[in-house]
Design a protein around this motif. Structure first.
Motif, PDB file in Angstrom:
ATOM      1  N   TYR A  86       8.273  -2.335  -4.212  1.00 46.05           N
ATOM      2  CA  TYR A  86       8.527  -3.286  -3.129  1.00 46.05           C
ATOM      3  C   TYR A  86       9.398  -4.446  -3.619  1.00 46.05           C
ATOM      4  O   TYR A  86      10.390  -4.808  -2.963  1.00 46.05           O
ATOM      5  CB  TYR A  86       7.197  -3.812  -2.579  1.00 46.05           C
ATOM      6  N   MET A  87       9.063  -5.029  -4.781  1.00 45.55           N
ATOM      7  CA  MET A  87       9.819  -6.168  -5.302  1.00 45.55           C
ATOM      8  C   MET A  87      11.264  -5.780  -5.633  1.00 45.55           C
ATOM      9  O   MET A  87      12.199  -6.540  -5.371  1.00 45.55           O
ATOM     10  CB  MET A  87       9.129  -6.746  -6.547  1.00 45.55           C
ATOM     11  N   LYS A  88      11.450  -4.585  -6.180  1.00 43.91           N
ATOM     12  CA  LYS A  88      12.809  -4.123  -6.497  1.00 43.91           C
ATOM     13  C   LYS A  88      13.649  -3.998  -5.232  1.00 43.91           C
ATOM     14  O   LYS A  88      14.824  -4.397  -5.208  1.00 43.91           O
ATOM     15  CB  LYS A  88      12.751  -2.768  -7.216  1.00 43.91           C
ATOM     16  N   LEU A  89      13.049  -3.431  -4.177  1.00 44.59           N
ATOM     17  CA  LEU A  89      13.790  -3.232  -2.927  1.00 44.59           C
ATOM     18  C   LEU A  89      14.045  -4.554  -2.215  1.00 44.59           C
ATOM     19  O   LEU A  89      15.075  -4.712  -1.547  1.00 44.59           O
ATOM     20  CB  LEU A  89      13.031  -2.263  -2.015  1.00 44.59           C
ATOM     21  N   ILE A  90      13.125  -5.510  -2.359  1.00 48.59           N
ATOM     22  CA  ILE A  90      13.354  -6.857  -1.810  1.00 48.59           C
ATOM     23  C   ILE A  90      14.536  -7.515  -2.508  1.00 48.59           C
ATOM     24  O   ILE A  90      15.417  -8.109  -1.875  1.00 48.59           O
ATOM     25  CB  ILE A  90      12.086  -7.731  -1.972  1.00 48.59           C
ATOM     26  N   GLU A  91      14.570  -7.411  -3.853  1.00 53.22           N
ATOM     27  CA  GLU A  91      15.657  -8.018  -4.641  1.00 53.22           C
ATOM     28  C   GLU A  91      17.012  -7.417  -4.286  1.00 53.22           C
ATOM     29  O   GLU A  91      18.035  -8.104  -4.297  1.00 53.22           O
ATOM     30  CB  GLU A  91      15.378  -7.848  -6.140  1.00 53.22           C
ATOM     31  N   ASP A 151       0.823  -1.206   0.000  1.00 52.53           N
ATOM     32  CA  ASP A 151       0.000   0.000   0.000  1.00 52.53           C
ATOM     33  C   ASP A 151       0.860   1.259   0.000  1.00 52.53           C
ATOM     34  O   ASP A 151       0.512   2.256  -0.641  1.00 52.53           O
ATOM     35  CB  ASP A 151      -0.930   0.002   1.212  1.00 52.53           C
ATOM     36  N   LEU A 152       1.972   1.238   0.718  1.00 47.95           N
ATOM     37  CA  LEU A 152       2.816   2.427   0.844  1.00 47.95           C
ATOM     38  C   LEU A 152       3.726   2.630  -0.365  1.00 47.95           C
ATOM     39  O   LEU A 152       3.940   3.755  -0.807  1.00 47.95           O
ATOM     40  CB  LEU A 152       3.669   2.335   2.115  1.00 47.95           C
ATOM     41  N   MET A 153       4.266   1.527  -0.903  1.00 47.06           N
ATOM     42  CA  MET A 153       5.284   1.639  -1.955  1.00 47.06           C
ATOM     43  C   MET A 153       4.804   1.200  -3.328  1.00 47.06           C
ATOM     44  O   MET A 153       5.359   1.615  -4.331  1.00 47.06           O
ATOM     45  CB  MET A 153       6.500   0.780  -1.588  1.00 47.06           C
ATOM     46  N   ILE A 155      14.825  -4.091   1.624  1.00 47.86           N
ATOM     47  CA  ILE A 155      13.761  -4.510   2.533  1.00 47.86           C
ATOM     48  C   ILE A 155      13.941  -5.998   2.817  1.00 47.86           C
ATOM     49  O   ILE A 155      14.120  -6.797   1.896  1.00 47.86           O
ATOM     50  CB  ILE A 155      12.359  -4.279   1.933  1.00 47.86           C
ATOM     51  N   GLU A 156      13.906  -6.334   4.095  1.00 48.27           N
ATOM     52  CA  GLU A 156      13.990  -7.731   4.494  1.00 48.27           C
ATOM     53  C   GLU A 156      12.792  -8.046   5.373  1.00 48.27           C
ATOM     54  O   GLU A 156      12.518  -7.350   6.346  1.00 48.27           O
ATOM     55  CB  GLU A 156      15.277  -7.989   5.275  1.00 48.27           C
ATOM     56  N   VAL A 157      12.056  -9.097   5.012  1.00 43.09           N
ATOM     57  CA  VAL A 157      10.909  -9.546   5.792  1.00 43.09           C
ATOM     58  C   VAL A 157      11.181 -10.984   6.201  1.00 43.09           C
ATOM     59  O   VAL A 157      11.346 -11.853   5.341  1.00 43.09           O
ATOM     60  CB  VAL A 157       9.594  -9.468   4.985  1.00 43.09           C
ATOM     61  N   ALA A 158      11.268 -11.238   7.512  1.00 47.75           N
ATOM     62  CA  ALA A 158      11.672 -12.566   7.962  1.00 47.75           C
ATOM     63  C   ALA A 158      11.105 -12.877   9.332  1.00 47.75           C
ATOM     64  O   ALA A 158      10.806 -11.972  10.116  1.00 47.75           O
ATOM     65  CB  ALA A 158      13.191 -12.646   8.002  1.00 47.75           C
ATOM     66  N   PRO A 159      10.957 -14.175   9.641  1.00 43.35           N
ATOM     67  CA  PRO A 159      10.523 -14.548  10.992  1.00 43.35           C
ATOM     68  C   PRO A 159      11.571 -14.132  12.028  1.00 43.35           C
ATOM     69  O   PRO A 159      12.761 -14.000  11.711  1.00 43.35           O
ATOM     70  CB  PRO A 159      10.408 -16.078  10.936  1.00 43.35           C
ATOM     71  N   LEU A 160      11.147 -13.957  13.259  1.00 40.68           N
ATOM     72  CA  LEU A 160      12.031 -13.488  14.314  1.00 40.68           C
ATOM     73  C   LEU A 160      13.214 -14.433  14.533  1.00 40.68           C
ATOM     74  O   LEU A 160      14.317 -13.983  14.875  1.00 40.68           O
ATOM     75  CB  LEU A 160      11.233 -13.330  15.616  1.00 40.68           C
ATOM     76  N   ALA A 161      13.004 -15.718  14.325  1.00 37.22           N
ATOM     77  CA  ALA A 161      14.080 -16.691  14.545  1.00 37.22           C
ATOM     78  C   ALA A 161      15.309 -16.396  13.680  1.00 37.22           C
ATOM     79  O   ALA A 161      16.434 -16.734  14.048  1.00 37.22           O
ATOM     80  CB  ALA A 161      13.562 -18.099  14.253  1.00 37.22           C
ATOM     81  N   TYR A 162      15.107 -15.737  12.521  1.00 40.06           N
ATOM     82  CA  TYR A 162      16.212 -15.433  11.611  1.00 40.06           C
ATOM     83  C   TYR A 162      17.086 -14.278  12.117  1.00 40.06           C
ATOM     84  O   TYR A 162      18.126 -13.986  11.537  1.00 40.06           O
ATOM     85  CB  TYR A 162      15.679 -15.062  10.231  1.00 40.06           C
ATOM     86  N   MET A 163      16.661 -13.593  13.173  1.00 40.46           N
ATOM     87  CA  MET A 163      17.398 -12.428  13.673  1.00 40.46           C
ATOM     88  C   MET A 163      18.555 -12.798  14.594  1.00 40.46           C
ATOM     89  O   MET A 163      19.451 -11.990  14.833  1.00 40.46           O
ATOM     90  CB  MET A 163      16.452 -11.500  14.448  1.00 40.46           C
TER      91      MET A 163
END
Length: 336
Positions: free
Chosen positions: A207-212, A200-202, A216-224
């Motif tokens: 969004y896909m370009k910034l992910i690539e 909605d914001l980007m 931007i990183e979106v991950a479960p907490l365990a990955y931190m």
């Protein structure tokens, strides 16, 4: 003694504005009539408002503010109208102007993103002035979305170079193992609210370009675990479902030039029985630390459907009643 009746007329600039004010199936205007106890009739581009003088004056003031909101490209719904009525009733209608003038960012469709309540304004202000902010409140108060808007703004203004979004993958009545695919496929549904806010914001393409590019990183907490996050805006969502160990682990990931926002609803904890919430513990342990602030949002800050506000209020009353009953039973048991 009968109360003084009066009638006022408001001229509307266009049919389009009138339609936006009335809303789908006239639900907005019906809601104003019910809440202010007046009668409203439309005649071409005029509104005729009648009723007791005090109620008519309230309705007129509210409608003028709502028309300003429409001119500012704000979308009206009953929850926003209810808040406008509440502020106007207590002579705080100028607050509506303050909220309209504070634009956090503009989404990819060109629509301005603003705070909609005083609680949200305090929350955004806290994020602007602190390195770590805890946003605690019920569903629908904009905790995650506003944090995301602040993150996008910080990236666009080059205050940070990366956005990291995470949340614990805790089941709420369903098991991860029942979902198809590999681990990433299984945790994606838990991260979906974060994706939705970013879309909605980007916009999906940005969004896909910034992910690539790993901006931007979106991950479960365990990955931190084991990482140090420099020059980042980090958002931990659904933090009520972290354990004490996970919360401590997350808070110590912050590196130089980073900022963190932790959001959660302590009334919706999905941890297994016997596990204490890291969010609740943090609210007790970390008070008074400089550069860190807790902001509590309430049902008054709910910006979803008006029923959501009523549901949260009803559950709040029920839980207080249940807790009082439980404490009485414990006391009675000790006394016997």
């Amino acid at each position: 003694m009968s109360k003084l009746l009066t009638k006022r007329i408001i001229d509307i600039d266009s049919i389009e504005i009138l339609m936006a004010l009335f809303g789908s199936f006239d639900q907005n205007i019906k809601f104003i009539e019910e809440e202010t106890q007046v009668q409203i009739a439309a005649r071409e581009t005029q509104l005729h408002i009648s009723g007791e003088e005090a109620n008519v004056n309230l309705a007129v003031n509210v409608i003028h503010k709502l028309l300003e909101m429409i001119q500012n490209r704000e979308t009206l719904d009953t929850s926003r109208i209810a808040y406008a009525i509440q502020l106007t009733r207590f002579g705080q209608e100028d607050v509506i102007n303050e909220l309209m003038n504070d634009v956090i960012c503009v989404n990819y469709k060109g629509k301005p993103v603003r705070c909609k309540t005083l609680g949200q304004k305090r929350y955004v202000s806290a994020i602007s002035n602190n390195d770590i902010v805890f946003g605690i409140g019920p569903a629908g108060t904009g905790k995650t979305y506003l944090a995301m808007a602040m993150a996008v703004t910080a990236y666009k203004t080059k205050q940070i170079s990366r956005i990291v979004l995470t949340r614990p993958a805790v089941e709420a009545g369903e098991k991860l193992g029942f979902l198809p695919g590999d681990l990433q496929n299984k945790v994606d549904p838990y991260l979906r609210p974060l994706y939705d806010a970013l879309y909605d914001l980007m916009g999906p393409e940005t969004y896909m370009k910034l992910i690539e590019r790993a901006v931007i990183e979106v991950a479960p907490l365990a990955y931190m675990r084991g990482r140090t996050l420099d020059d980042s805006f980090i958002i931990l969502d659904e933090a009520q479902n972290t354990t004490s160990e996970q919360m401590k682990m997350f808070l110590t990931r912050m590196g130089k030039g980073s900022q963190a926002v932790i959001t959660g609803d302590i009334t919706q904890i999905d941890l297994p029985r016997g596990k204490s919430s890291g969010l609740i513990e943090a609210s007790q342990v970390l008070r008074g630390i400089k550069g860190l602030e807790f902001v509590y949002l309430t049902h008054k800050d709910v910006v979803r459907h008006e029923l959501v506000m009523r549901i949260i209020e009803a559950y709040g009353h029920y839980e207080k009643k249940y807790e009082s009953k439980r404490l009485r039973e414990v006391r009675d048991k000790k006394n016997t």
